[in-house]
Every structure is written in structure tokens, then in C-alpha cells.
Design a protein around this motif. Structure first.
Motif, PDB file in Angstrom:
ATOM      1  N   THR A 258      11.013   1.303  -7.098  1.00  0.00           N
ATOM      2  CA  THR A 258       9.488   0.151  -6.840  1.00  0.00           C
ATOM      3  C   THR A 258       9.895  -1.304  -6.856  1.00  0.00           C
ATOM      4  OG1 THR A 258       8.453   0.752  -8.414  1.00  0.00           O
ATOM      5  CG2 THR A 258       8.119   2.213  -6.921  1.00  0.00           C
ATOM      6  N   ALA A 259       9.219  -1.551  -6.733  1.00  0.00           N
ATOM      7  CA  ALA A 259       8.643  -3.002  -6.769  1.00  0.00           C
ATOM      8  C   ALA A 259       9.082  -3.661  -8.674  1.00  0.00           C
ATOM      9  CB  ALA A 259       7.693  -3.779  -6.348  1.00  0.00           C
ATOM     10  N   SER A 260       8.263  -2.686  -9.751  1.00  0.00           N
ATOM     11  CA  SER A 260       8.451  -2.370 -10.697  1.00  0.00           C
ATOM     12  C   SER A 260       9.421  -2.361 -11.061  1.00  0.00           C
ATOM     13  CB  SER A 260       7.085  -2.047 -11.102  1.00  0.00           C
ATOM     14  OG  SER A 260       7.046  -0.923 -10.940  1.00  0.00           O
ATOM     15  N   LYS A 262      10.569   0.971 -11.383  1.00  0.00           N
ATOM     16  CA  LYS A 262      10.461   2.768 -11.222  1.00  0.00           C
ATOM     17  C   LYS A 262      11.160   2.982 -10.305  1.00  0.00           C
ATOM     18  CE  LYS A 262       7.808   6.644 -12.000  1.00  0.00           C
ATOM     19  NZ  LYS A 262       6.580   7.550 -12.271  1.00  0.00           N
ATOM     20  N   ARG A 279       6.486   7.495   0.835  1.00  0.00           N
ATOM     21  CA  ARG A 279       7.410   5.716   0.695  1.00  0.00           C
ATOM     22  C   ARG A 279       5.900   5.204  -0.752  1.00  0.00           C
ATOM     23  NH1 ARG A 279      11.687   7.124   3.280  1.00  0.00           N
ATOM     24  NH2 ARG A 279      11.038   5.731   5.271  1.00  0.00           N
ATOM     25  N   ALA A 280       4.674   5.178   0.840  1.00  0.00           N
ATOM     26  CA  ALA A 280       3.874   4.331   0.385  1.00  0.00           C
ATOM     27  C   ALA A 280       3.155   4.220  -0.345  1.00  0.00           C
ATOM     28  CB  ALA A 280       3.089   3.336   1.674  1.00  0.00           C
ATOM     29  N   LYS A 281       2.900   5.687  -0.581  1.00  0.00           N
ATOM     30  CA  LYS A 281       2.085   6.531  -1.672  1.00  0.00           C
ATOM     31  C   LYS A 281       3.037   5.613  -3.413  1.00  0.00           C
ATOM     32  CE  LYS A 281       0.490  10.238  -3.251  1.00  0.00           C
ATOM     33  NZ  LYS A 281      -0.105  11.852  -2.953  1.00  0.00           N
ATOM     34  N   LEU A 282       4.358   6.354  -3.057  1.00  0.00           N
ATOM     35  CA  LEU A 282       4.921   6.035  -4.010  1.00  0.00           C
ATOM     36  C   LEU A 282       5.494   4.694  -4.473  1.00  0.00           C
ATOM     37  CD1 LEU A 282       7.109   8.979  -4.079  1.00  0.00           C
ATOM     38  CD2 LEU A 282       5.382   8.734  -5.870  1.00  0.00           C
ATOM     39  N   GLY A 283       5.435   3.802  -3.868  1.00  0.00           N
ATOM     40  CA  GLY A 283       5.216   2.506  -4.019  1.00  0.00           C
ATOM     41  C   GLY A 283       6.884   1.976  -3.795  1.00  0.00           C
ATOM     42  N   VAL A 285       9.741   0.762  -2.562  1.00  0.00           N
ATOM     43  CA  VAL A 285      10.319  -0.512  -1.272  1.00  0.00           C
ATOM     44  C   VAL A 285      11.278  -0.741  -1.199  1.00  0.00           C
ATOM     45  CG1 VAL A 285       7.792  -1.501  -1.640  1.00  0.00           C
ATOM     46  CG2 VAL A 285       9.312  -2.374  -3.368  1.00  0.00           C
TER      47      VAL A 285
END
Length: 328
Positions: A258-260, A262, A279-283, A285
Motif C-alpha cells: 500500500t501507499a502507507s 504495508k 487491490r482497491a479494497k486493500l489499498g 498500489v
């Protein structure tokens, strides 16, 4: 009458004057002349082979337009043939650790103990420690001579054709067969054979045990190669181009993130009915790589060499203590 009496003395003196090696130096060369000849021949023939193959490979590549042309535009059959030639030489060099351990290290002390040569030498006013140091120095000198030349030339060849060769620099084909790892690895297997011979005290049995122990140790070395240093991590857009830092890098593991920051396993959402929605649900990217950069090659090689040489020093110490304290 006096002439007849002096002639043998003069001949003996003349022969002694012509013989440059004396004492234990002469004994080492005389006793291990087969190993000396074999190592010298392997060094000369191997060096000539590497130089010839390197020149042939570069001539073929330059005739095809490389390096002006990218590798992926060259004739694939030619590239595969040249890569095969490189791998063939690497495979033969890769036999050196096993050969030195079995045929140089294992019988070095055990054969003398089995045949009584060690006992004979000790009766000639030669201290046992001095005899041991000469034996060890001669064997390790053969290792340094052979692997130093072949490892240096093989690395010289690989650096010239690195973009064409399919093996990465962390593969055993390159990593183990160039300096300083090749020398350290053969020193390790040779000293391993020496300590096995000192413990077993029978040449054939020591060679057999050394073969299996060395084979297991070499397999273990493959397992620990990726653990010699901490891999780096880089994240980049999931469908984006690889960043420049991954040029000549060796991938160790791959994730998605993810962007954060994770991370998830690389197969996350792959088998889902709607991967994009998952993938969008989990973030998710980013694609995340753990890798070793090419600039880490020297660090990894010297770390491996240091560990192998350290183990070899321990083996030598065990062999010396065992031989000095055991009746010949």
C-alpha cells in the motif's frame, strides 16, 4: 687408486650441488609431485581455455554489433551458444572445491600416517610441528596458485560479457567461481579434508568421508548465500517501470504494498474474481522488491570469503592439535 676413491665423492657432491631443493622442501615436491603436476597443468590449461573462450565470445559479439546493439536484438541462438560456453567453463571450475578436498586435503596427513611416512620423518630429527607446517603450507600453496589464477581470469571474463550472460552475479556460477570466494571456498574444502584425514587416519576412508561432507557443505553454502547481508527494499507503482536502482540487481523476494508501506504476498488478489476491486479494497498500489544491488557484490563476496577462511583456520588448528597429540 686415489682417483678411483675420489670419483664417487665428487659425483655425489656434484649431484647435491645441482639439486636446489633440500630437506622438507625436497620431500614435499618429491612426495606430492603428482598433485603439483596436476595443479600446474590445470592452472595452465584452464587459464588458456578461459582466455581463448573470452576472446572468441567477444569477437562474436562485436561482429554481431554488440555493445552498440542491445543484447535482446542479437541472434538468440548465438547468445545461447555463447552463454552455454561460459556455463561450461564455470561448471568445470565449480568442481575444484570437491576435487581439492578429496584428492589434496583428505590424503595429505592420513596417507602418511597410514603408510608410516610420518613416523619415518619424525625419526630424522625433524620436529613434528615443522613437518606439519610444511605439509599444510604445500597444500594451501597449491590452492592459492590454482584458484588465484583461474578465479581472477574467470572474473575478468565475466565482467567483460556481464550483460550477455544469463547467470546473475549472485548465482553460484559467478559468485563462487570468481575471487575472492573461489580461493576461500577451496581453502575451506581442502582444510576440511585435512581435518577429516587427521581424524580418520586412513586415506581411502578419509577421501570417502570428505566427498560426502564436502558435497553437503557446498549445498549449505548455496542456502546461506542470500543471507550474507540484509537485502534492500524498493517500492514502485504496480504497473510502472522498474526504477534505475534495480539495474543489475538480484531479486530476493517480491511483494505488493500500500501507499502507507504495508505489504502483502505477491499473489494477493491474483486469483480473486475481481482482482482490481480486491487491490482497491486493500489499498494495494505498489510492487515491492527485496533485492541485492550490484554494488553489494563485493561486500557479499568478502563476507563469504571471511567466513570460509575463518572455518578453514579452525580446521587447520584441529588437524594440528590432533596430529601432534596422537601417536604416529
Amino acid at each position: 687408486m686415489s682417483t678411483v676413491t675420489r670419483t664417487p665423492v665428487q659425483q655425489e657432491t656434484s649431484f647435491a650441488g645441482r639439486r636446489r631443493l633440500r630437506g622438507l622442501a625436497w620431500l614435499m615436491v618429491r612426495q606430492h609431485r603428482a598433485a603439483l603436476i596436476a595443479c600446474t597443468a590445470a592452472t595452465v590449461i584452464g587459464a588458456a581455455w578461459i582466455i581463448h573462450e573470452r576472446g572468441t565470445m567477444l569477437d562474436s559479439l562485436h561482429a554481431a554489433g554488440w555493445p552498440a546493439k542491445p543484447v535482446d536484438t542479437l541472434d538468440p541462438d548465438m547468445v545461447q551458444r555463447l552463454d552455454g560456453s561460459f556455463s561450461d567453463v564455470a561448471r568445470y571450475i565449480g568442481y575444484l572445491p570437491l576435487l581439492f578436498g578429496v584428492f589434496i586435503g583428505a590424503p595429505l596427513i592420513s596417507a602418511d600416517q597410514e603408510h608410516g611416512t610420518a613416523r619415518l620423518v619424525s625419526t630424522q630429527s625433524v620436529p613434528r610441528l615443522r613437518w606439519l607446517l610444511w605439509k599444510l603450507g604445500f597444500a594451501l600453496g597449491l590452492v592459492l596458485m590454482t584458484t588465484g589464477v583461474l578465479g581472477a581470469l574467470f572474473g575478468w571474463w565475466w565482467r567483460a560479457v556481464r550483460p550477455v550472460v544469463s547467470s546473475t552475479w549472485l548465482d553460484g556460477t559467478v559468485f563462487d567461481n570468481s575471487l575472492p570466494v573461489l580461493t576461500a571456498l577451496v581453502l575451506f574444502t581442502t582444510t576440511l579434508g585435512i581435518v577429516v584425514g587427521a581424524l580418520v587416519r586412513r586415506a581411502v576412508a578419509a577421501m570417502t568421508v570428505t566427498f560426502f561432507v564436502t558435497a553437503a557443505a557446498l549445498l549449505g553454502a548455496d542456502y546461506f548465500r542470500n543471507r550474507l547481508a540484509t537485502p534492500r527494499r524498493v517500492a514502485f507503482p504496480l504497473d510502472g517501470a522498474h526504477p534505475a536502482v534495480l539495474t543489475d540487481a538480484v531479486q530476493v523476494d517480491q511483494w505488493v504494498g500500500t501507499a502507507s508501506g504495508k505489504v502483502y504476498g505477491w499473489g494477493t488478489c491474483v486469483n480473486d474474481a475481481a482482482p482490481e476491486a480486491c487491490r482497491a479494497k486493500l489499498g494495494i498500489v505498489n510492487s515491492v522488491w527485496d533485492y541485492f544491488g550490484y554494488d553489494q557484490m563485493a561486500t557479499l563476496q568478502w563476507t563469504a570469503a571471511g567466513l570460509l577462511v575463518g572455518a578453514g583456520v579452525v580446521f587447520v588448528a584441529v588437524a594440528v592439535l590432533r596430529t601432534r597429540r596422537t601417536a604416529l
